[in-house]
Design an enzyme around this catalytic site. Structure first.
Site, PDB file in Angstrom:
ATOM      1  CE  LYS A   1      -6.309   5.972   7.874  1.00  0.00           C
ATOM      2  NZ  LYS A   1      -6.302   4.511   8.125  1.00  0.00           N
TER       3      LYS A   1
ATOM      4  CG  ASP B   1      -2.355  -0.101   0.899  1.00  0.00           C
ATOM      5  OD1 ASP B   1      -2.753   0.433  -0.134  1.00  0.00           O
ATOM      6  OD2 ASP B   1      -3.095  -0.745   1.672  1.00  0.00           O
TER       7      ASP B   1
ATOM      8  CG  ASP C   1      -3.422   4.148  -2.983  1.00  0.00           C
ATOM      9  OD1 ASP C   1      -4.375   3.359  -2.900  1.00  0.00           O
ATOM     10  OD2 ASP C   1      -3.196   5.032  -2.130  1.00  0.00           O
TER      11      ASP C   1
END
Length: 1231
Positions: A991, A922, A1150
């Site tokens: 986050k 990742d 991604d």
């Protein structure tokens, strides 16, 4: 005696039988020649076959009747025979024997009953039905012929001079052939548009309001020609041309389409009429117009002088004869007739030879130079299957796509076949048989109504309803009814889906009829030699290159129907379903009346503050379906993974599924700007994207059977929402206790406040129940498909969105889904773990738990070794052991990884163990990684792991720490909300906002995200939610500004550039580093209304580039979309280089996947390609492109907005001193 007269005079079965040997009259033969039934493999004509069948039935009846008389004569008392009432035609009565006549006479025998008589009755009924069907077909044909005779042929011209000229020619048609009239008309036609006509044409072209109507009209003409309704198309063309307001809708392409149809028919008179209309509209004939005229002359074998005059006029109009054979798309028959006509005038003419196949174009992008370099060693991977197996899989997939649907067994818990279940299934079967008949009749009536509308000159739905047979429409509608959820579906969504499914079925049928399937089969078998494990090719190359070398002819691109047509057609079909499908009222109320009630109801509901129409099934029908417990689900063929490797992408509209139409770039239905940009690109410019999509689709998958068994065990029990397995509807929350029956309502002794609270609680529970039902249905589709594919190898074809981000085409079962969906999949092709593969499995497992995120790779391996007992216990006893895996962030993937580690560690040689498990790597906040690389921002690069470090950096924790510094300072100064937030600022709280800031989230959106996280903290004072979230979002943005100063400056530059571009009246465009053209599809919506029926549908259309752009969406969308186009470029580069090295590679944006043995190689490629990508002057290239695209037009360069835009574009943000080469040494860049 005519056929209809014969049918009316036949009162009984005997009259319907023709005497043997009697020839039919010519009129009768012609009438029956028009009745087309199912053809058998026989040389006899359909009429002859029908007559033979009738004679066979007559002989059988005579035998049966003789047996009846024999039994009667013998006086067998135990055998009773019913009187046979067979009335013979007068012409045939003389040929009967007296005994037969007496047997058929009324009262000749007493009323008897028996098995033989039942057979006779059955034959009588069958023949009577056959006679009625034949009569109905003949009447239908007669109505069709009468209807066609009513259609207009002669146009009403708006020019008086042309109208008089046409009238004189029509009156003198006997002396002046139509061919000569056409030649004279062409000579008088303008060689170019006059000034007024050109101006009028420009006005027509720029009028956005008419564009949708033109698209619908052109689509109508095309469907008329496809379904054999050319006179109807001509009639509508004449009607529109005769009215000045409607003539504005007509274009030369429409006139040419009808002319081409008449040319195929050899109808010169009608073709001349269309030429008159072309001239009357001020349009100049083009090559296609002349091709139609000459083709018609060739079919009619006209003399050389007429053809010569036509060719002379074409030359005077500046059109080249050679262009007829090179620039006009013609079929083989059309080309032959055209050549025949031309050689009448020029016997020595030879058409130009077909151009040689173009030399393979090479992509010149510096980023792809190595990918397409010749002479370098490559290790392109092969599939693990032999050629014979792949050929069998191709045939299976071909059958699936020809059928257009796939039926799979449901994984819902099977109900025991009780009497109630069997009764429900029988009731449902009887209802469906009734519905088929009712739908067939309703479709016939609808087609008749639409035909009347077309006869009035309106482009109705009639030709679209003729594209498929009634049987196919009925099947499609019953499939839609079966899949309708209990809470109903939006009529607009349902209409669009129905229209799209009709279009897809039509395309598949066209390919089947045009012999494209046979050509595809021949080339695909050769293509498999490149992929199969047991074949060899002379030179290894990419799949697209191999496919192009095979010389597969490019199929003509099928233009999709306008959205308004799709919606209108689907709406009409939905209304047919509503009208036709009924059930007995006794199913809803056992003691109620037995009258029929609708199965579907049209109701209105509010969703997102908008009132929408919904089609909802009757609760009794839903209960009947539940009681029947049918164990099948039906999917469209494009919704299911493929059973063979997809077709390689070779163009923007050619690739993926074998027959079903698929676009390379998915977009909102109706948008055209993306497709136009792709088609204008030089083919070589798209090679990188085409090959990357092909490579992703060529990855073979299989189902992880052990995980699937465990999931099904939970699913068929009571689910487990904590593990992502939705609970059944029986577990949904019930209404609150205070709620009584609908008649009594709420308890009367409740206070108004309690009643309001109870209503809110009821609404909340209903919402939860609906969400549970939706999640359950989604999981049912996914798990049923997984069970269906359990023992198969399958493939997931890919396409991309307008930014270049890739997605699998099948929506229900793919690796882009949830944790559960990903855990069900593994690579079909395995690879030995090698010396380091087991270590990567352990690291991957720890990553899935969410633990040790800030620890080194070695620490993660050690942690996995410490947990080995729990790992093995989870693998061996997942539901009965310690169940350690359930505490992971991604529990199902963690369990699958535990099972793989257990098998590998127990293997005799773990390095030789064949692993099919995909390991993920990742990106670390990938959007910020791209921003930091663009701005060469050293501080930002260190925060997102672009710099080498011993431990991974966590940008979210860094932002949380910076926010805490700001909070402490404010608390010391007495800021109340800062004091309240003490101890509540954590990584989890900030986050989501940090992650989405890079993708364009606003402060308002960020405040809502933080408010949601604070609400989840049970000890946080809820009265401070709004104030605290408002304070925190401001501090998060300030922290990001301080930590990523380069990022914020680039983001502001992109936003301001997009705002100014939008103010100039254009949508933002750019080209990705891999050459993919991008345009943002944000325009001001224009409303489209489909009136009439049970509801007028209104929907927004924002796909036309001539509409004004939506400034707010353009400026807010540009920064995140531009970053998404960069991360897709990085992924595609990584995919192509991994394929070149022989790796299996797939991605979830991604997040990159490969075998455990190849993780190190993939990591190296990933870092190298990131550095190569950002070594390009991306921002300066973007600036140059935007200046050339939006500031170079001298007509608008003096605009104030353009001047400001030019200044902004030339002020490219300055970059820092970060060295990109350090990324190659960063262990935690992707980890």
């Amino acid at each position: 005696m005519s056929a209809l007269g014969w049918g009316r005079r036949a009162a009984g079965l005997g009259r319907a039988l023709w005497p043997a040997g009697r020839p039919r009259l010519l009129a009768e033969e012609e009438a029956f020649g028009g009745v087309r039934g199912h053809r058998r493999s026989s040389s006899a004509s359909p009429c002859e076959q029908d007559r033979r069948k009738d004679w066979g039935h007559a002989e059988l009846l005579e035998v049966l009747q003789a047996r009846v008389r024999q039994l009667q004569a013998e006086g067998v008392s135990e055998v009773t025979v019913k009187r046979v009432d067979v009335a013979l035609a007068p012409e045939a009565s003389s040929a009967q024997s007296p005994g037969k006549a007496r047997a058929g006479a009324e009262g000749a025998a007493p009323k008897l009953s028996g098995r033989w008589a039942q057979k006779l009755d059955k034959e009588q009924r069958l023949m009577q039905k056959r006679k009625q069907r034949l009569e109905g077909r003949l009447q239908k044909r007669e109505r069709t012929l009468a209807w066609q005779r009513q259609l207009r042929v002669e146009p009403r011209l708006l020019s008086g001079r042309l109208a008089n000229q046409l009238q004189r020619w029509e009156q003198g048609a006997a002396r002046s052939p139509w061919e000569e009239q056409l030649a004279q008309l062409l000579q008088e036609a303008p060689q170019r548009l006059s000034g007024d006509a050109a101006k009028a044409s420009a006005v027509r072209g720029s009028d956005v309001r008419l564009e949708g109507q033109r698209q619908r009209l052109l689509s109508f003409f095309e469907c008329c020609l496809l379904t054999g309704h050319l006179p109807l198309a001509h009639h509508v063309l004449v009607t529109h041309h005769s009215r000045s307001r409607q003539q504005r809708l007509l274009t030369l392409a429409m006139y040419n389409m009808v002319m081409r149809g008449w040319a195929r028919e050899g109808s010169f008179k009608e073709l001349v009429y269309v030429f008159f209309m072309v001239k009357d509209a001020g349009l100049a004939p083009d090559l296609l117009s002349y091709a139609a005229a000459l083709q018609c002359m060739g079919r009619l074998d006209q003399d050389a002088s007429t053809v010569r005059r036509c060719l002379k006029q074409m030359a005077q109009d500046g059109l080249q004869l050679q262009g007829l054979f090179t620039a006009v798309p013609l079929g083989e028959g059309e080309r032959a007739e055209l050549l025949r006509a031309v050689r009448k005038a020029e016997p020595t003419f030879r058409p130009p030879p077909p151009p040689p196949p173009p030399a393979p174009q090479l992509n010149t992008s510096p980023l792809l130079r190595e990918v397409y370099a010749k002479g370098c060693p490559v290790s392109y991977p092969r599939l693990h299957l032999p050629l014979k197996k792949l050929q069998d899989l191709f045939q299976q997939q071909l059958r699936v796509e020809l059928a257009t649907t796939v039926t799979v067994q449901s994984v819902e818990k099977a109900q025991p076949p009780t009497e109630e279940v069997l009764h429900a299934r029988k009731t449902l079967a009887d209802l469906r048989a009734t519905w088929e008949t009712a739908l067939y009749q309703e479709l016939q009536e609808t087609k008749a109504s639409e035909a009347r509308a077309a006869r009035e000159g309106r482009p109705s739905l009639f030709p679209y309803l003729c594209l498929l047979s009634e049987r196919e429409f009925v099947g499609l509608l019953l499939q839609t009814l079966q899949a309708l959820p209990a809470q109903g579906e939006s009529l607009l969504f349902l209409a669009h889906e129905l229209g799209l499914r009709v279009f897809n079925r039509h395309i598949v049928q066209r390919k089947q009829l045009s012999k494209q399937v046979q050509v595809l089969e021949q080339h695909y078998i050769k293509y498999l030699h490149l992929l199969a494990s047991d074949t060899q090719v002379a030179e290894r190359c990419l799949p697209r290159q191999w496919w192009e070398a095979l010389g597969m002819p490019e199929a003509p691109h099928e233009q999709p129907w306008p959205v308004s047509v799709l919606v209108q057609l689907g709406k009409q079909l939905a209304e047919v379903l509503v009208q036709a499908v009924q059930m007995p009222g006794s199913l809803a109320a056992p003691r109620g009346p037995g009258s029929l009630i609708p199965v579907l109801y049209h109701v209105y509901s509010f969703r997102s503050f908008r009132q929408i129409g919904i089609l909802k099934p009757h609760p009794a029908f839903t209960q009947l379906l539940e009681a029947a417990a049918e164990r099948t689900l039906t999917f469209e063929s494009t919704e299911v993974p493929m059973l063979c490797p997809p077709l390689p992408w070779t163009s923007p509209h050619s690739g993926a599924f074998l027959l079903s139409p698929t676009k390379m770039m998915r977009s909102v239905e109706g948008t055209q700007q993306h497709q136009l940009l792709l088609e204008r690109c030089p083919p070589a410019q798209l090679h990188g994207a085409l090959d990357a999509l092909t490579q992703l689709g060529n990855c073979a998958w299989r189902v992880n059977g052990r995980v699937l068994d465990l999931v099904l065990e939970l699913f068929t029990d009571k689910g487990c929402p904590r593990l992502g397995v939705p609970a059944p509807p029986s577990e949904a929350p019930r209404p609150p206790q205070g709620r009584q029956t609908p008649k009594s309502g709420l308890l009367p002794d409740l206070s108004p406040a309690d009643k309001a609270e109870m209503r809110r609680e009821l609404a909340r529970r209903l919402k939860v129940a609906r969400e549970m039902q939706s999640l359950r249905a989604d999981a049912l589709c996914r798990l049923s498909l997984a069970q269906h594919l359990r023992h198969r190898v399958f493939w997931l074809p890919h396409n991309m969105d307008f930014r270049g981000r890739t997605y699998p085409c099948p929506p229900h079962f793919n690796h882009l889904g949830s944790d559960l969906a990903r855990a069900l999949l593994e690579f079909a092709q395995g690879r030995p773990l090698g010396p380091h593969g087991l270590d990567w499995l352990k690291i991957h497992l720890v990553n899935l738990t969410g633990l040790k995120k800030r620890e080194s790779l070695q620490a993660r391996r050690d942690f996995a070794d410490q947990l080995m007992e729990d790992i093995l216990d989870s693998a061996d006893q997942p539901m009965t052991g310690r169940r350690w895996w359930m505490e992971a962030d991604e529990p199902w993937q963690a369990l699958a990884c535990c099972m793989e580690i257990a098998r590998a560690t127990r293997a005799p040689d773990p390095a030789a163990y064949i692993s099919h498990f995909p390991v993920h790597q990742d990106g670390s906040c990938n959007g910020l990684q791209h921003y930091a690389a663009l701005g060469r921002d050293s501080v930002g690069a260190a925060s997102v792991n672009l710099l080498p470090s011993d431990l991974p950096q966590d940008v979210y924790s860094g932002v949380a720490a910076q926010v805490e510094v700001f909070r402490r300072q404010d608390a010391e100064q007495g800021v109340r909300v800062a004091q309240v937030l003490e101890g509540f600022i954590s990584r989890k709280v900030v986050k989501q906002t940090v992650m989405t800031v890079v993708y364009g989230v606003t402060r308002y959106g960020g405040r809502l995200q933080i408010e949601k996280r604070l609400r989840e903290l049970h000890d946080f004072p809820q009265e401070f939610l709004w104030e605290a979230s408002h304070y925190l979002v401001r501090q998060v943005f300030n922290s990001l500004q301080e930590m990523f100063s380069g990022t914020r400056s680039i983001q502001r530059w992109l936003t301001e550039s997009a705002r100014l571009i939008s103010h100039t009246g254009s949508a933002v465009e750019w080209v990705t580093p891999l050459g993919i053209p991008v345009i943002q599809p944000y325009h001001r919506d224009s409303k489209v209304m489909i009136k009439g029926g049970i509801q007028s549908l209104t929907f927004s259309s924002s796909g036309d580039t001539s509409q004004k752009p939506n400034t707010l969406k353009q400026k807010n969308g540009f920064p995140p979309n531009f970053i998404h186009s960069l991360d897709s470029s990085h992924m595609m580069l990584t995919a192509l280089h991994c394929y070149r090295k022989g790796l299996t590679f797939v991605s979830v944006h991604d997040c990159f996947w490969t075998h455990a043995a190849d993780v190190a190689v993939m990591n190296q490629v990933c870092r190298e390609q990131f550095v190569r990508l950002h070594s390009q002057p991306i921002l300066h290239d973007l600036s140059r492109f935007l200046v050339k695209r939006f500031c170079s037009d001298s007509r608008v360069s003096k605009s104030v907005w353009v001047s400001r835009l030019l200044d902004t574009l030339l002020s490219v943000p300055k970059t820092g001193a970060f060295d990109l080469e350090q990324v190659k040494r960063s262990t935690y860049f992707f980890s």
